[in-house]
Write a protein that holds these residues in place. Sequence first.
Motif, PDB file in Angstrom:
ATOM      1  N   LEU A  95       0.816  -1.208   0.000  1.00 43.90           N
ATOM      2  CA  LEU A  95       0.000   0.000   0.000  1.00 43.90           C
ATOM      3  C   LEU A  95       0.849   1.257   0.000  1.00 43.90           C
ATOM      4  O   LEU A  95       0.475   2.269  -0.605  1.00 43.90           O
ATOM      5  CB  LEU A  95      -0.937   0.012   1.216  1.00 43.90           C
ATOM      6  N   ALA A  96       2.008   1.217   0.628  1.00 45.70           N
ATOM      7  CA  ALA A  96       2.900   2.376   0.611  1.00 45.70           C
ATOM      8  C   ALA A  96       3.409   2.630  -0.805  1.00 45.70           C
ATOM      9  O   ALA A  96       3.503   3.786  -1.253  1.00 45.70           O
ATOM     10  CB  ALA A  96       4.074   2.158   1.563  1.00 45.70           C
ATOM     11  N   ARG A  97       3.725   1.570  -1.536  1.00 49.61           N
ATOM     12  CA  ARG A  97       4.179   1.728  -2.923  1.00 49.61           C
ATOM     13  C   ARG A  97       3.052   2.276  -3.791  1.00 49.61           C
ATOM     14  O   ARG A  97       3.273   3.119  -4.665  1.00 49.61           O
ATOM     15  CB  ARG A  97       4.677   0.389  -3.481  1.00 49.61           C
ATOM     16  N   TRP A  98       1.851   1.788  -3.555  1.00 48.43           N
ATOM     17  CA  TRP A  98       0.691   2.272  -4.312  1.00 48.43           C
ATOM     18  C   TRP A  98       0.470   3.756  -4.045  1.00 48.43           C
ATOM     19  O   TRP A  98       0.243   4.534  -4.960  1.00 48.43           O
ATOM     20  CB  TRP A  98      -0.533   1.459  -3.919  1.00 48.43           C
ATOM     21  N   ARG A  99       0.546   4.137  -2.774  1.00 53.54           N
ATOM     22  CA  ARG A  99       0.394   5.557  -2.415  1.00 53.54           C
ATOM     23  C   ARG A  99       1.442   6.413  -3.119  1.00 53.54           C
ATOM     24  O   ARG A  99       1.125   7.448  -3.704  1.00 53.54           O
ATOM     25  CB  ARG A  99       0.541   5.714  -0.900  1.00 53.54           C
ATOM     26  N   ASP A 100       2.708   5.980  -3.088  1.00 53.84           N
ATOM     27  CA  ASP A 100       3.781   6.754  -3.702  1.00 53.84           C
ATOM     28  C   ASP A 100       3.598   6.861  -5.213  1.00 53.84           C
ATOM     29  O   ASP A 100       3.870   7.907  -5.818  1.00 53.84           O
ATOM     30  CB  ASP A 100       5.139   6.128  -3.383  1.00 53.84           C
ATOM     31  N   ALA A 101       3.112   5.765  -5.821  1.00 57.01           N
ATOM     32  CA  ALA A 101       2.879   5.788  -7.269  1.00 57.01           C
ATOM     33  C   ALA A 101       1.772   6.767  -7.625  1.00 57.01           C
ATOM     34  O   ALA A 101       1.866   7.499  -8.617  1.00 57.01           O
ATOM     35  CB  ALA A 101       2.532   4.384  -7.769  1.00 57.01           C
ATOM     36  N   MET A 102       0.715   6.801  -6.817  1.00 55.77           N
ATOM     37  CA  MET A 102      -0.385   7.737  -7.083  1.00 55.77           C
ATOM     38  C   MET A 102       0.069   9.178  -6.904  1.00 55.77           C
ATOM     39  O   MET A 102      -0.347  10.072  -7.655  1.00 55.77           O
ATOM     40  CB  MET A 102      -1.581   7.416  -6.181  1.00 55.77           C
ATOM     41  N   LEU A 103       0.927   9.427  -5.931  1.00 53.94           N
ATOM     42  CA  LEU A 103       1.480  10.777  -5.759  1.00 53.94           C
ATOM     43  C   LEU A 103       2.265  11.194  -6.993  1.00 53.94           C
ATOM     44  O   LEU A 103       2.145  12.317  -7.480  1.00 53.94           O
ATOM     45  CB  LEU A 103       2.375  10.821  -4.516  1.00 53.94           C
ATOM     46  N   GLU A 104       3.067  10.262  -7.508  1.00 49.63           N
ATOM     47  CA  GLU A 104       3.882  10.555  -8.688  1.00 49.63           C
ATOM     48  C   GLU A 104       3.009  10.816  -9.914  1.00 49.63           C
ATOM     49  O   GLU A 104       3.354  11.622 -10.785  1.00 49.63           O
ATOM     50  CB  GLU A 104       4.829   9.382  -8.974  1.00 49.63           C
ATOM     51  N   GLN A 105       1.857  10.171  -9.969  1.00 50.50           N
ATOM     52  CA  GLN A 105       0.953  10.340 -11.111  1.00 50.50           C
ATOM     53  C   GLN A 105       0.098  11.597 -10.999  1.00 50.50           C
ATOM     54  O   GLN A 105      -0.657  11.915 -11.910  1.00 50.50           O
ATOM     55  CB  GLN A 105       0.047   9.114 -11.234  1.00 50.50           C
ATOM     56  N   GLY A 106       0.216  12.319  -9.885  1.00 50.02           N
ATOM     57  CA  GLY A 106      -0.470  13.598  -9.771  1.00 50.02           C
ATOM     58  C   GLY A 106      -1.797  13.579  -9.043  1.00 50.02           C
ATOM     59  O   GLY A 106      -2.516  14.578  -9.036  1.00 50.02           O
ATOM     60  N   TYR A 107      -2.163  12.450  -8.419  1.00 49.83           N
ATOM     61  CA  TYR A 107      -3.402  12.415  -7.663  1.00 49.83           C
ATOM     62  C   TYR A 107      -3.263  13.250  -6.387  1.00 49.83           C
ATOM     63  O   TYR A 107      -2.194  13.322  -5.792  1.00 49.83           O
ATOM     64  CB  TYR A 107      -3.777  10.985  -7.291  1.00 49.83           C
ATOM     65  N   THR A 108      -4.347  13.879  -5.965  1.00 46.06           N
ATOM     66  CA  THR A 108      -4.323  14.702  -4.768  1.00 46.06           C
ATOM     67  C   THR A 108      -4.344  13.817  -3.520  1.00 46.06           C
ATOM     68  O   THR A 108      -4.814  12.669  -3.566  1.00 46.06           O
ATOM     69  CB  THR A 108      -5.534  15.647  -4.717  1.00 46.06           C
ATOM     70  N   PRO A 109      -3.840  14.339  -2.393  1.00 45.78           N
ATOM     71  CA  PRO A 109      -3.890  13.567  -1.148  1.00 45.78           C
ATOM     72  C   PRO A 109      -5.296  13.103  -0.790  1.00 45.78           C
ATOM     73  O   PRO A 109      -5.477  12.003  -0.277  1.00 45.78           O
ATOM     74  CB  PRO A 109      -3.336  14.555  -0.113  1.00 45.78           C
ATOM     75  N   ARG A 110      -6.298  13.947  -1.057  1.00 50.78           N
ATOM     76  CA  ARG A 110      -7.668  13.556  -0.723  1.00 50.78           C
ATOM     77  C   ARG A 110      -8.088  12.308  -1.505  1.00 50.78           C
ATOM     78  O   ARG A 110      -8.657  11.363  -0.946  1.00 50.78           O
ATOM     79  CB  ARG A 110      -8.636  14.702  -1.035  1.00 50.78           C
ATOM     80  N   THR A 111      -7.805  12.288  -2.823  1.00 50.58           N
ATOM     81  CA  THR A 111      -8.152  11.126  -3.644  1.00 50.58           C
ATOM     82  C   THR A 111      -7.400   9.889  -3.173  1.00 50.58           C
ATOM     83  O   THR A 111      -7.969   8.794  -3.076  1.00 50.58           O
ATOM     84  CB  THR A 111      -7.821  11.406  -5.118  1.00 50.58           C
ATOM     85  N   ILE A 112      -6.121  10.052  -2.862  1.00 49.86           N
ATOM     86  CA  ILE A 112      -5.306   8.925  -2.405  1.00 49.86           C
ATOM     87  C   ILE A 112      -5.825   8.391  -1.083  1.00 49.86           C
ATOM     88  O   ILE A 112      -5.917   7.175  -0.883  1.00 49.86           O
ATOM     89  CB  ILE A 112      -3.834   9.359  -2.291  1.00 49.86           C
ATOM     90  N   ASN A 113      -6.201   9.279  -0.184  1.00 51.88           N
ATOM     91  CA  ASN A 113      -6.723   8.853   1.118  1.00 51.88           C
ATOM     92  C   ASN A 113      -8.011   8.056   0.969  1.00 51.88           C
ATOM     93  O   ASN A 113      -8.236   7.068   1.682  1.00 51.88           O
ATOM     94  CB  ASN A 113      -6.961  10.070   2.012  1.00 51.88           C
ATOM     95  N   VAL A 114      -8.879   8.480   0.041  1.00 48.56           N
ATOM     96  CA  VAL A 114     -10.134   7.757  -0.188  1.00 48.56           C
ATOM     97  C   VAL A 114      -9.843   6.343  -0.693  1.00 48.56           C
ATOM     98  O   VAL A 114     -10.462   5.362  -0.248  1.00 48.56           O
ATOM     99  CB  VAL A 114     -11.018   8.521  -1.192  1.00 48.56           C
ATOM    100  N   ARG A 115      -8.883   6.221  -1.605  1.00 47.04           N
ATOM    101  CA  ARG A 115      -8.548   4.903  -2.152  1.00 47.04           C
ATOM    102  C   ARG A 115      -7.887   4.010  -1.109  1.00 47.04           C
ATOM    103  O   ARG A 115      -8.164   2.813  -1.025  1.00 47.04           O
ATOM    104  CB  ARG A 115      -7.648   5.073  -3.376  1.00 47.04           C
ATOM    105  N   LEU A 116      -7.021   4.598  -0.296  1.00 41.49           N
ATOM    106  CA  LEU A 116      -6.387   3.819   0.762  1.00 41.49           C
ATOM    107  C   LEU A 116      -7.400   3.378   1.803  1.00 41.49           C
ATOM    108  O   LEU A 116      -7.294   2.275   2.357  1.00 41.49           O
ATOM    109  CB  LEU A 116      -5.275   4.642   1.424  1.00 41.49           C
ATOM    110  N   ALA A 117      -8.402   4.219   2.060  1.00 48.40           N
ATOM    111  CA  ALA A 117      -9.444   3.844   3.019  1.00 48.40           C
ATOM    112  C   ALA A 117     -10.204   2.614   2.533  1.00 48.40           C
ATOM    113  O   ALA A 117     -10.526   1.709   3.320  1.00 48.40           O
ATOM    114  CB  ALA A 117     -10.399   5.012   3.235  1.00 48.40           C
ATOM    115  N   ALA A 118     -10.487   2.577   1.231  1.00 47.79           N
ATOM    116  CA  ALA A 118     -11.165   1.402   0.666  1.00 47.79           C
ATOM    117  C   ALA A 118     -10.291   0.159   0.795  1.00 47.79           C
ATOM    118  O   ALA A 118     -10.766  -0.918   1.150  1.00 47.79           O
ATOM    119  CB  ALA A 118     -11.514   1.657  -0.800  1.00 47.79           C
ATOM    120  N   ALA A 119      -8.999   0.314   0.507  1.00 46.01           N
ATOM    121  CA  ALA A 119      -8.066  -0.815   0.610  1.00 46.01           C
ATOM    122  C   ALA A 119      -7.931  -1.276   2.054  1.00 46.01           C
ATOM    123  O   ALA A 119      -7.929  -2.480   2.338  1.00 46.01           O
ATOM    124  CB  ALA A 119      -6.699  -0.410   0.050  1.00 46.01           C
TER     125      ALA A 119
END
Length: 287
Positions: free
Chosen positions: A69-93
Motif C-alpha cells: 500500500l505504501a508503494r501504491w500511495r507513492d505511485a499515485m502521488l507521482e501520477q499527480g493524484y491529490t492527497p484527498r483522492t489517495i486517502n479515499v482509495r487507501l481507506a477502501a483498501a
Amino acid sequence: MGRTAEEAPSLHGHAEPDKPSLAWEQAEAYLEALRGRGRTPETIKTYRRNLLMLFRALPEDGRLDHTALARWRDAMLEQGYTPRTINVRLAAANGFLGYLGLRGYQLPVQLKPAKDDIQPELTRNEYLRLLSAARALGKERTYFMVKTFAVLGLTLHDLPNLTVKAVEAGTLMATANRSHQIIRIPNSLQAELRDYLQREGIQSGSVFRTRNGKTVNRTSVTGCIQQLARDARVAPEKCNPRCLRKLCQSTRESVQQNISLLVEQALDRLLEQEQITAGWEVSGYDK
C-alpha cells in the motif's frame, strides 16, 4: 468489529506465510458485505472502482506484502493524484484488508494536504481554449503536448515513450504503480500525430524533441503549455501536465460511470422482457 475466521473469505495460496495472495472473489464478497450493511449503490461503485485500482497495482498473482500500500500511495502521488483522492482509495483498501483479517498490511497513516495542495480543476472548455490558442499562435508542438496529456493521461515521466514507433503502432507503454500499462492512441490523435511527424520530418525517436533532436525536458514542457495561458484566458496554475492528466482521468471516470448506468438499465430491460416472456406470475408485477 472484525470478522471471525468463519465469516471472512479464505485467502488463496500463500507462497510464504507473510505474503498472502488476494483474489477478486474476495473483493466481491467484501462489496456484498458492504451492501448488506446498507451502503448505497453509489458508495458500492466507488469502493469497487478503488479496489479495482488496488488490484491493478498488485502483481498478477495478487501477492501482497507489507509495503504494497505504501508503494501504491507513492505511485499515485507521482501520477499527480491529490492527497484527498489517495486517502479515499487507501481507506477502501484498508477496509478490504480489515475485512480479510489482514490488518498488518494496512496503511493507516493518511496524507495531509498542504494549504496550497488543492489542485485547480481544468474544465474541458478551458482545455479546448488551450488548443485553440496554440493553433492561433502557430505553436503546433505545444498543441500536441496539450492534447497528449489530456487525451492519453500520460505523466511527464512517460512522455518520452510517445515515439514515432508508438504512433505507428497506435499504442504506447506507460508505467503505473510500478507496472507496465499499454495505452491506446485514439485514431483521431494518431492521424494528427502522423501528419505532424511527416511535416516535421521526424522519422524515429521521441515525438517531442528539441531542434538538435533531444527529447524535451520536463521544465520546457510545462513552460510551453503555460505560455498559452494569457491567449487562452486560462489561469496559469491550470496550464500544466498535471491538470491536463487530471482532466483525462475525470473524463474517463465520468464516461465509465455513464456506461455502468447504461449496462444496468439494459440488463433491467432484458430481465423485464424475460419476465414477461417466461416469468412466473408475481403479485403486483405489471406485465
